[in-house]
Design a protein around this motif. Sequence first.
Motif, PDB file in Angstrom:
ATOM      1  N   VAL A 140       0.565  -1.057  -0.157  1.00  0.00           N
ATOM      2  CA  VAL A 140      -0.169   0.211  -0.040  1.00  0.00           C
ATOM      3  C   VAL A 140       0.523   1.443  -0.203  1.00  0.00           C
ATOM      4  N   GLU A 141       0.026   2.278  -0.299  1.00  0.00           N
ATOM      5  CA  GLU A 141       1.351   3.572  -0.332  1.00  0.00           C
ATOM      6  C   GLU A 141       0.745   4.277   1.056  1.00  0.00           C
ATOM      7  N   ILE A 142       1.594   4.665   1.554  1.00  0.00           N
ATOM      8  CA  ILE A 142       0.242   5.092   3.590  1.00  0.00           C
ATOM      9  C   ILE A 142       0.920   7.365   3.194  1.00  0.00           C
ATOM     10  N   ILE A 143       0.294   7.147   3.090  1.00  0.00           N
ATOM     11  CA  ILE A 143      -0.712   8.777   3.424  1.00  0.00           C
ATOM     12  C   ILE A 143      -0.481   8.987   4.691  1.00  0.00           C
ATOM     13  N   LYS A 144       0.491  10.153   5.783  1.00  0.00           N
ATOM     14  CA  LYS A 144       0.485  10.607   6.864  1.00  0.00           C
ATOM     15  C   LYS A 144      -0.554  11.597   6.833  1.00  0.00           C
ATOM     16  N   LEU A 145      -1.468  12.165   8.073  1.00  0.00           N
ATOM     17  CA  LEU A 145      -2.010  12.938   7.742  1.00  0.00           C
ATOM     18  C   LEU A 145      -2.663  13.269   9.162  1.00  0.00           C
ATOM     19  N   ASN A 146      -2.424  14.469  10.071  1.00  0.00           N
ATOM     20  CA  ASN A 146      -2.833  14.988  11.342  1.00  0.00           C
ATOM     21  C   ASN A 146      -3.980  15.663  11.680  1.00  0.00           C
ATOM     22  N   GLY A 147      -5.194  15.767  10.670  1.00  0.00           N
ATOM     23  CA  GLY A 147      -6.341  15.721  11.182  1.00  0.00           C
ATOM     24  C   GLY A 147      -6.832  14.910  11.144  1.00  0.00           C
ATOM     25  N   SER A 148      -8.261  15.276  10.717  1.00  0.00           N
ATOM     26  CA  SER A 148      -9.161  14.857  10.880  1.00  0.00           C
ATOM     27  C   SER A 148      -9.166  13.065   8.980  1.00  0.00           C
ATOM     28  N   ILE A 149      -8.906  12.548   9.693  1.00  0.00           N
ATOM     29  CA  ILE A 149      -8.859  11.474   8.625  1.00  0.00           C
ATOM     30  C   ILE A 149     -10.024  11.000   8.291  1.00  0.00           C
ATOM     31  N   GLU A 150     -10.906  10.799   8.768  1.00  0.00           N
ATOM     32  CA  GLU A 150     -12.435  10.702   7.681  1.00  0.00           C
ATOM     33  C   GLU A 150     -12.814  10.717   6.649  1.00  0.00           C
ATOM     34  N   LEU A 151     -11.841  12.450   6.242  1.00  0.00           N
ATOM     35  CA  LEU A 151     -11.395  13.686   5.014  1.00  0.00           C
ATOM     36  C   LEU A 151     -11.007  12.279   4.019  1.00  0.00           C
ATOM     37  N   ALA A 152     -10.436  12.262   4.106  1.00  0.00           N
ATOM     38  CA  ALA A 152      -9.320  11.486   3.347  1.00  0.00           C
ATOM     39  C   ALA A 152     -10.188  10.622   1.902  1.00  0.00           C
ATOM     40  N   PRO A 153     -10.876   9.242   2.173  1.00  0.00           N
ATOM     41  CA  PRO A 153     -11.795   8.559   1.347  1.00  0.00           C
ATOM     42  C   PRO A 153     -13.116   9.127   1.058  1.00  0.00           C
ATOM     43  N   ILE A 154     -13.494  10.518   2.288  1.00  0.00           N
ATOM     44  CA  ILE A 154     -14.775  11.326   0.920  1.00  0.00           C
ATOM     45  C   ILE A 154     -13.908  12.222  -0.290  1.00  0.00           C
ATOM     46  N   VAL A 155     -13.011  12.719   0.013  1.00  0.00           N
ATOM     47  CA  VAL A 155     -12.352  13.142  -0.964  1.00  0.00           C
ATOM     48  C   VAL A 155     -11.643  12.388  -2.164  1.00  0.00           C
ATOM     49  N   GLY A 156     -11.092  11.687  -1.440  1.00  0.00           N
ATOM     50  CA  GLY A 156     -10.447  10.672  -3.151  1.00  0.00           C
ATOM     51  C   GLY A 156      -9.328  10.423  -2.686  1.00  0.00           C
ATOM     52  N   LEU A 157      -8.779  11.237  -1.153  1.00  0.00           N
ATOM     53  CA  LEU A 157      -7.327  11.223  -1.267  1.00  0.00           C
ATOM     54  C   LEU A 157      -6.697  10.025  -1.192  1.00  0.00           C
ATOM     55  N   SER A 158      -7.550   9.302  -0.556  1.00  0.00           N
ATOM     56  CA  SER A 158      -7.382   7.385  -0.285  1.00  0.00           C
ATOM     57  C   SER A 158      -8.626   6.794  -0.729  1.00  0.00           C
ATOM     58  N   GLU A 159      -7.990   5.691  -0.406  1.00  0.00           N
ATOM     59  CA  GLU A 159      -9.611   4.268  -0.702  1.00  0.00           C
ATOM     60  C   GLU A 159      -9.657   3.731   0.460  1.00  0.00           C
ATOM     61  N   VAL A 160      -8.919   3.735   1.898  1.00  0.00           N
ATOM     62  CA  VAL A 160      -8.733   3.578   3.058  1.00  0.00           C
ATOM     63  C   VAL A 160      -7.820   4.156   4.162  1.00  0.00           C
ATOM     64  N   ILE A 161      -9.135   3.971   5.260  1.00  0.00           N
ATOM     65  CA  ILE A 161      -8.087   4.654   6.890  1.00  0.00           C
ATOM     66  C   ILE A 161      -7.150   3.490   7.963  1.00  0.00           C
ATOM     67  N   VAL A 162      -6.311   4.259   8.362  1.00  0.00           N
ATOM     68  CA  VAL A 162      -6.482   3.377   9.422  1.00  0.00           C
ATOM     69  C   VAL A 162      -6.425   4.391  10.736  1.00  0.00           C
ATOM     70  N   ASP A 163      -7.402   4.034  11.957  1.00  0.00           N
ATOM     71  CA  ASP A 163      -7.275   5.326  12.394  1.00  0.00           C
ATOM     72  C   ASP A 163      -8.140   4.249  14.092  1.00  0.00           C
ATOM     73  N   ILE A 164      -8.416   5.244  15.214  1.00  0.00           N
ATOM     74  CA  ILE A 164      -9.272   4.758  16.430  1.00  0.00           C
ATOM     75  C   ILE A 164     -10.526   5.264  16.307  1.00  0.00           C
ATOM     76  N   VAL A 165     -11.260   3.837  16.358  1.00  0.00           N
ATOM     77  CA  VAL A 165     -12.777   4.022  16.336  1.00  0.00           C
ATOM     78  C   VAL A 165     -13.348   3.524  18.355  1.00  0.00           C
ATOM     79  N   GLU A 166     -13.806   4.852  18.596  1.00  0.00           N
ATOM     80  CA  GLU A 166     -14.268   3.723  20.047  1.00  0.00           C
ATOM     81  C   GLU A 166     -15.608   3.675  19.783  1.00  0.00           C
ATOM     82  N   THR A 167     -16.414   4.405  19.395  1.00  0.00           N
ATOM     83  CA  THR A 167     -18.310   4.669  19.063  1.00  0.00           C
ATOM     84  C   THR A 167     -18.123   4.193  17.526  1.00  0.00           C
ATOM     85  N   GLY A 168     -17.531   4.807  16.888  1.00  0.00           N
ATOM     86  CA  GLY A 168     -17.927   4.109  15.354  1.00  0.00           C
ATOM     87  C   GLY A 168     -18.823   4.980  14.530  1.00  0.00           C
ATOM     88  N   SER A 169     -19.572   6.399  15.312  1.00  0.00           N
ATOM     89  CA  SER A 169     -20.549   6.946  15.057  1.00  0.00           C
ATOM     90  C   SER A 169     -20.528   8.596  13.907  1.00  0.00           C
TER      91      SER A 169
END
Length: 217
Positions: A140-169
């Motif tokens: 995979v190609e890993i892209i380091k971000l510092n802000g809202s990671i959820e934005l990345a797949p929504i705007v087409g920066l990445s296919e997926v994200i790796v992040d911490i999930v608590e409730t998933g809301s």
Amino acid sequence: MEGNRYLTFALGKGRLAKKTLELFEKIGITCEEMKDKDTRRLIFVNEQEKMRFFLAKGPDVPTYVEYGAADIGVVGEDTILEENRKIYEVLDLGFGRCRMCVCGPASAQEYLQKRELIRVATKYPRIAKDYFYNKKHQTVEIIKLNGSIELAPIVGLSEVIVDIVETGSTLRENGLEVLEEVCPLSARMVVNPVSMKMEHERITRLITMLRHELGRA
């Protein structure tokens, strides 16, 4: 050595520090100075127990512990894995539970199943790389971000994200979901290797008391 030297603790700021101090109070260790919300002090002392406490940003805690500026640290397992410092992880404190996950739109599941070359956005490049390269054997190609990671797949920066999930809301609100779990996470106690030798009796006694309080005696 005991009685002459302070045992120094680095605590991750915020909820982690609050929960840690609540736990310590249950075993009779208090630090009244830290309860003053208006204080500008950086180091807080319990003279009776010969203990010092300071607050640090999560990613800095393992660094303070590795270099001996703190004997003991309390920080999330995500930070320990990402920072990869030379420290001993001695106790799972049981609070701050959450999961490190691969997340994205449901359509991205196919890329994971077929182990296709995809882009992964994350605040945790070391954890993401270890998971994809060493556990999934997926390039995979890993892209380091510092802000809202959820934005990345929504705007087409990445296919997926790796992040911490608590409730998933937040994921659900943005049309994303957990696709794979990387590992469970919680707050951990870490110790400097030299401190463990020099202050073995004091540190071991503290760990034993905490284990007993947590019901793992």
